[in-house]
Design a protein around this motif. Structure first.
Motif, PDB file in Angstrom:
ATOM      1  N   ALA A 137       0.852  -1.192   0.000  1.00  0.00           N
ATOM      2  CA  ALA A 137       0.000   0.000   0.000  1.00  0.00           C
ATOM      3  C   ALA A 137       0.885   1.238   0.000  1.00  0.00           C
ATOM      4  CB  ALA A 137      -0.905  -0.018   1.231  1.00  0.00           C
ATOM      5  N   PRO A 138       0.729   2.143  -0.971  1.00  0.00           N
ATOM      6  CA  PRO A 138       1.659   3.268  -1.093  1.00  0.00           C
ATOM      7  C   PRO A 138       1.435   4.395  -0.103  1.00  0.00           C
ATOM      8  CG  PRO A 138      -0.009   3.422  -2.782  1.00  0.00           C
ATOM      9  CD  PRO A 138      -0.247   2.123  -2.059  1.00  0.00           C
ATOM     10  N   GLY A 139       0.251   4.447   0.528  1.00  0.00           N
ATOM     11  CA  GLY A 139      -0.026   5.534   1.446  1.00  0.00           C
ATOM     12  C   GLY A 139       0.126   6.884   0.758  1.00  0.00           C
ATOM     13  N   THR A 140       0.739   7.830   1.454  1.00  0.00           N
ATOM     14  CA  THR A 140       0.879   9.193   0.938  1.00  0.00           C
ATOM     15  C   THR A 140       1.636   9.266  -0.375  1.00  0.00           C
ATOM     16  OG1 THR A 140       0.811  10.042   3.189  1.00  0.00           O
ATOM     17  CG2 THR A 140       1.699  11.510   1.533  1.00  0.00           C
ATOM     18  N   LEU A 141       2.468   8.255  -0.680  1.00  0.00           N
ATOM     19  CA  LEU A 141       3.206   8.276  -1.943  1.00  0.00           C
ATOM     20  C   LEU A 141       2.265   8.275  -3.142  1.00  0.00           C
ATOM     21  CD1 LEU A 141       6.247   5.912  -1.257  1.00  0.00           C
ATOM     22  CD2 LEU A 141       5.890   8.303  -0.606  1.00  0.00           C
ATOM     23  N   ALA A 142       1.011   7.848  -2.938  1.00  0.00           N
ATOM     24  CA  ALA A 142       0.029   7.901  -4.027  1.00  0.00           C
ATOM     25  C   ALA A 142      -0.188   9.333  -4.502  1.00  0.00           C
ATOM     26  CB  ALA A 142      -1.298   7.295  -3.575  1.00  0.00           C
ATOM     27  N   PHE A 166      -4.612   2.192  -8.412  1.00  0.00           N
ATOM     28  CA  PHE A 166      -4.967   3.288  -7.527  1.00  0.00           C
ATOM     29  C   PHE A 166      -6.478   3.370  -7.370  1.00  0.00           C
ATOM     30  CE2 PHE A 166      -0.793   4.295  -9.197  1.00  0.00           C
ATOM     31  CZ  PHE A 166      -0.105   4.651  -8.044  1.00  0.00           C
ATOM     32  N   ARG A 167      -6.909   3.643  -6.146  1.00  0.00           N
ATOM     33  CA  ARG A 167      -8.328   3.729  -5.835  1.00  0.00           C
ATOM     34  C   ARG A 167      -8.731   5.093  -5.279  1.00  0.00           C
ATOM     35  NH1 ARG A 167      -8.169   0.150  -8.705  1.00  0.00           N
ATOM     36  NH2 ARG A 167      -8.820  -2.022  -8.445  1.00  0.00           N
ATOM     37  N   ASN A 168      -7.757   5.914  -4.912  1.00  0.00           N
ATOM     38  CA  ASN A 168      -8.061   7.247  -4.425  1.00  0.00           C
ATOM     39  C   ASN A 168      -6.848   8.143  -4.613  1.00  0.00           C
ATOM     40  OD1 ASN A 168      -6.364   7.051  -1.929  1.00  0.00           O
ATOM     41  ND2 ASN A 168      -7.889   5.475  -1.395  1.00  0.00           N
ATOM     42  N   ALA A 169      -7.049   9.441  -4.419  1.00  0.00           N
ATOM     43  CA  ALA A 169      -6.003  10.423  -4.670  1.00  0.00           C
ATOM     44  C   ALA A 169      -5.134  10.697  -3.455  1.00  0.00           C
ATOM     45  CB  ALA A 169      -6.635  11.739  -5.134  1.00  0.00           C
ATOM     46  N   ALA A 198      -6.121   4.057   3.049  1.00  0.00           N
ATOM     47  CA  ALA A 198      -6.114   2.595   2.971  1.00  0.00           C
ATOM     48  C   ALA A 198      -7.267   2.085   2.107  1.00  0.00           C
ATOM     49  CB  ALA A 198      -6.199   1.997   4.366  1.00  0.00           C
ATOM     50  N   ASP A 199      -6.926   1.208   1.177  1.00  0.00           N
ATOM     51  CA  ASP A 199      -7.902   0.556   0.310  1.00  0.00           C
ATOM     52  C   ASP A 199      -7.272  -0.752  -0.158  1.00  0.00           C
ATOM     53  OD1 ASP A 199      -9.207  -0.259  -2.267  1.00  0.00           O
ATOM     54  OD2 ASP A 199     -10.412   1.536  -1.868  1.00  0.00           O
ATOM     55  N   PRO A 200      -7.965  -1.883   0.020  1.00  0.00           N
ATOM     56  CA  PRO A 200      -7.363  -3.173  -0.353  1.00  0.00           C
ATOM     57  C   PRO A 200      -7.020  -3.286  -1.829  1.00  0.00           C
ATOM     58  CG  PRO A 200      -9.716  -3.419   0.149  1.00  0.00           C
ATOM     59  CD  PRO A 200      -9.309  -2.054   0.603  1.00  0.00           C
ATOM     60  N   GLY A 201      -7.638  -2.457  -2.668  1.00  0.00           N
ATOM     61  CA  GLY A 201      -7.355  -2.513  -4.101  1.00  0.00           C
ATOM     62  C   GLY A 201      -6.267  -1.571  -4.545  1.00  0.00           C
ATOM     63  N   GLN A 202      -5.659  -0.841  -3.621  1.00  0.00           N
ATOM     64  CA  GLN A 202      -4.634   0.139  -3.974  1.00  0.00           C
ATOM     65  C   GLN A 202      -3.256  -0.374  -3.564  1.00  0.00           C
ATOM     66  OE1 GLN A 202      -5.140   4.467  -4.417  1.00  0.00           O
ATOM     67  NE2 GLN A 202      -4.416   4.547  -2.308  1.00  0.00           N
ATOM     68  N   PHE A 203      -2.349  -0.445  -4.536  1.00  0.00           N
ATOM     69  CA  PHE A 203      -1.014  -0.945  -4.246  1.00  0.00           C
ATOM     70  C   PHE A 203      -0.036  -0.430  -5.291  1.00  0.00           C
ATOM     71  CE2 PHE A 203      -3.259  -4.096  -6.837  1.00  0.00           C
ATOM     72  CZ  PHE A 203      -2.390  -4.274  -7.904  1.00  0.00           C
ATOM     73  N   SER A 204       1.232  -0.498  -4.934  1.00  0.00           N
ATOM     74  CA  SER A 204       2.303  -0.198  -5.877  1.00  0.00           C
ATOM     75  C   SER A 204       3.536  -0.954  -5.418  1.00  0.00           C
ATOM     76  CB  SER A 204       2.571   1.307  -5.953  1.00  0.00           C
ATOM     77  OG  SER A 204       3.431   1.615  -7.052  1.00  0.00           O
ATOM     78  N   THR A 205       4.659  -0.708  -6.067  1.00  0.00           N
ATOM     79  CA  THR A 205       5.908  -1.386  -5.717  1.00  0.00           C
ATOM     80  C   THR A 205       7.041  -0.364  -5.717  1.00  0.00           C
ATOM     81  OG1 THR A 205       6.558  -1.874  -8.004  1.00  0.00           O
ATOM     82  CG2 THR A 205       5.108  -3.480  -6.910  1.00  0.00           C
ATOM     83  N   LYS A 216      -0.608   2.508   8.238  1.00  0.00           N
ATOM     84  CA  LYS A 216      -0.863   1.704   9.425  1.00  0.00           C
ATOM     85  C   LYS A 216      -0.705   0.217   9.110  1.00  0.00           C
ATOM     86  CE  LYS A 216      -4.316   0.859  13.035  1.00  0.00           C
ATOM     87  NZ  LYS A 216      -5.705   1.153  13.497  1.00  0.00           N
ATOM     88  N   ASP A 217      -0.022  -0.486   9.988  1.00  0.00           N
ATOM     89  CA  ASP A 217       0.217  -1.930   9.878  1.00  0.00           C
ATOM     90  C   ASP A 217       1.134  -2.304   8.706  1.00  0.00           C
ATOM     91  OD1 ASP A 217      -1.469  -2.419  12.079  1.00  0.00           O
ATOM     92  OD2 ASP A 217      -3.243  -2.481  10.773  1.00  0.00           O
ATOM     93  N   VAL A 218       1.685  -1.307   8.018  1.00  0.00           N
ATOM     94  CA  VAL A 218       2.626  -1.561   6.920  1.00  0.00           C
ATOM     95  C   VAL A 218       3.988  -0.966   7.249  1.00  0.00           C
ATOM     96  CG1 VAL A 218       3.145  -1.187   4.479  1.00  0.00           C
ATOM     97  CG2 VAL A 218       0.789  -1.642   5.193  1.00  0.00           C
ATOM     98  N   GLY A 219       4.018   0.332   7.524  1.00  0.00           N
ATOM     99  CA  GLY A 219       5.282   0.948   7.890  1.00  0.00           C
ATOM    100  C   GLY A 219       5.474   2.309   7.259  1.00  0.00           C
ATOM    101  N   TYR A 220       6.721   2.768   7.287  1.00  0.00           N
ATOM    102  CA  TYR A 220       7.088   4.107   6.851  1.00  0.00           C
ATOM    103  C   TYR A 220       7.749   4.048   5.472  1.00  0.00           C
ATOM    104  CZ  TYR A 220       6.114   5.465  11.656  1.00  0.00           C
ATOM    105  OH  TYR A 220       5.490   5.696  12.858  1.00  0.00           O
ATOM    106  N   HIS A 221       7.293   4.934   4.576  1.00  0.00           N
ATOM    107  CA  HIS A 221       7.757   4.948   3.192  1.00  0.00           C
ATOM    108  C   HIS A 221       8.534   6.226   2.879  1.00  0.00           C
ATOM    109  CE1 HIS A 221       5.084   1.649   2.858  1.00  0.00           C
ATOM    110  NE2 HIS A 221       4.052   2.231   2.266  1.00  0.00           N
TER     111      HIS A 221
END
Length: 399
Positions: free
Chosen positions: A57-62, A162-165, A169-176, A232-237
């Motif tokens: 989950a990219p969090g704020t990086l999105a 991406f699911r939001n700007a 948190a959204d289970p469908g939002q991810f990156s690498t 949350k529950d992932v960490g700091y990016h």
């Protein structure tokens, strides 16, 4: 006849770089970050990677992807920095002061110019600013997030949704880590007029002044932009770019355990990269890097070239094995037009693919004579080597 994926290893051209060890083994470099990547901006060389394709989950990086969509609208002239977007009740309630999260503190139902909303989103991670931009460009945040995903795919982020700007948190939002490094390179290269907003020291809105939250900017490593975040529950990016002595590196650190670890690991990666590598040219501009087979053409092959010099970074501490291969779907069908992208060059250092770039045809190959085409068709089933030998023999006879 169905095209086949072809590979050509280019050991001879790279023999001078051959050695015994990989960069990580030679330097003993490690990082505590669960997922990370370090990329040289100019050459695209991957200097280090660790679990870089892990979906996180990219969090704020999105918000960097949100910015990319807005930057594209600005560059296309569809909006301007002074275009006013109204801050909706939705943006205010979910992303503004009432939300308790990072906010620009834009006033509800009041207009704010795009340029200030961008600063609010990128300098202090304002969620209200991100939602207002999404609604202003896309109509709804849902529609805008679809544009985010489409643009991500278009610029080569093959493993991102991406699911939001905002990065909520959204289970469908991810990156690498790898995709985010691609995004950073794209933003810096494509939008030089807008990139400096990431480094603004502060913003003031609604009589509230806030400093830039990106701690990398003050770390003494030449950082000049992009984002940090927490999930949350992932960490700091951290997604950062830094310049030293004219060289720019892109660093991504995902899922660090603490804020301190995020900063230390990003800083350590950048310092190691700046100190440990040197630039090596393996193919000059317009130098033929391989040949692709052609079916039904006046010539049985065509040269392949890149659009720029092929340069990689290798460790200063010693040589290592560098290999490259040409990958294309072939044989190509005549006629072939000069300058057509037909394949790619992959360069590997040790076990790590450090560079990939498109390859283009070096010359035109017209349709061959009836004899050429008949020979190609008749010998295809006998294999490439047999067909090539037969065509060379026929050419000698014709001479």
């Amino acid at each position: 006849m169905l095209p086949k994926l072809r590979f050509a290893l280019l050991f001879a051209a790279l023999a001078s770089l051959a050695g015994a060890s990989s960069a990580r083994a030679a330097d003993g470099f490690q990082t505590q970050a669960p997922s990370a990547i370090l990329v040289d901006y100019e050459t695209g060389t991957i200097l280090f990677e660790k679990d870089a394709d892990r979906r996180i989950a990219p969090g704020t990086l999105a918000k960097v992807m949100t910015a990319d969509v807005v930057f594209s609208q600005l560059k296309a002239g569809k909006i301007a920095l002074d275009t006013p977007f109204t801050v909706s009740v939705n943006a205010w309630r979910r992303g503004g002061g009432p939300s308790g999260g990072a906010a620009m503190f834009a006033e509800v139902n009041k207009p704010a110019p795009v340029g200030e909303l961008l600063a609010g989103m990128l300098v202090v991670s304002g969620n209200d600013a991100a939602i207002a931009l999404a609604e202003g460009v896309g109509g709804t945040e849902t529609e805008f997030s679809q544009q985010m995903t489409e643009r991500a795919k278009a610029i080569g982020m093959a493993n991102s949704e991406f699911r939001n700007a905002t990065g909520f948190a959204d289970p469908g939002q991810f990156s690498t880590a790898r995709d985010l490094s691609v995004l950073a390179q794209h933003v810096i290269r494509t939008y030089p007029d807008y990139y400096p907003v990431f480094a603004r020291t502060s913003i003031e809105w609604s009589r509230i002044k806030q400093r830039n939250r990106n701690v990398l900017l003050d770390a003494g490593i030449g950082a000049d932009g992009l984002q940090i975040g927490w999930v949350k529950d992932v960490g700091y990016h951290a997604l950062g770019s830094a310049v030293q002595n004219g060289q720019r590196l892109i660093v991504v650190v995902l899922a660090a355990k603490t804020e301190k670890e995020r900063l230390e690991e990003a800083k350590k990666l950048l310092e190691w990269g700046f100190q440990s590598f040197r630039q090596r040219v393996i193919f000059t501009a317009d130098q033929e890097v391989g040949r692709a087979q052609v079916f039904g053409g006046a010539s049985g092959t065509v040269g392949l070239v890149g659009s720029r010099p092929v340069t990689v970074l290798t460790p200063r501490s010693g040589n290592e094995r560098i290999t490259a291969r040409v990958v294309y779907n072939g044989p190509l069908l005549a006629p072939v037009t000069k300058g057509t992208q037909v394949g790619r060059l992959e360069v590997t250092r040790g076990q790590t693919k450090v560079l990939e770039m498109p390859l283009y045809t070096q010359e035109d190959v017209p349709v061959g004579s009836l004899t050429d085409r008949a020979l190609d068709g008749g010998l295809t089933l006998m294999g490439d080597s047999v067909r090539d030998l037969a065509k060379r023999a026929l050419a000698k006879i014709h001479k």
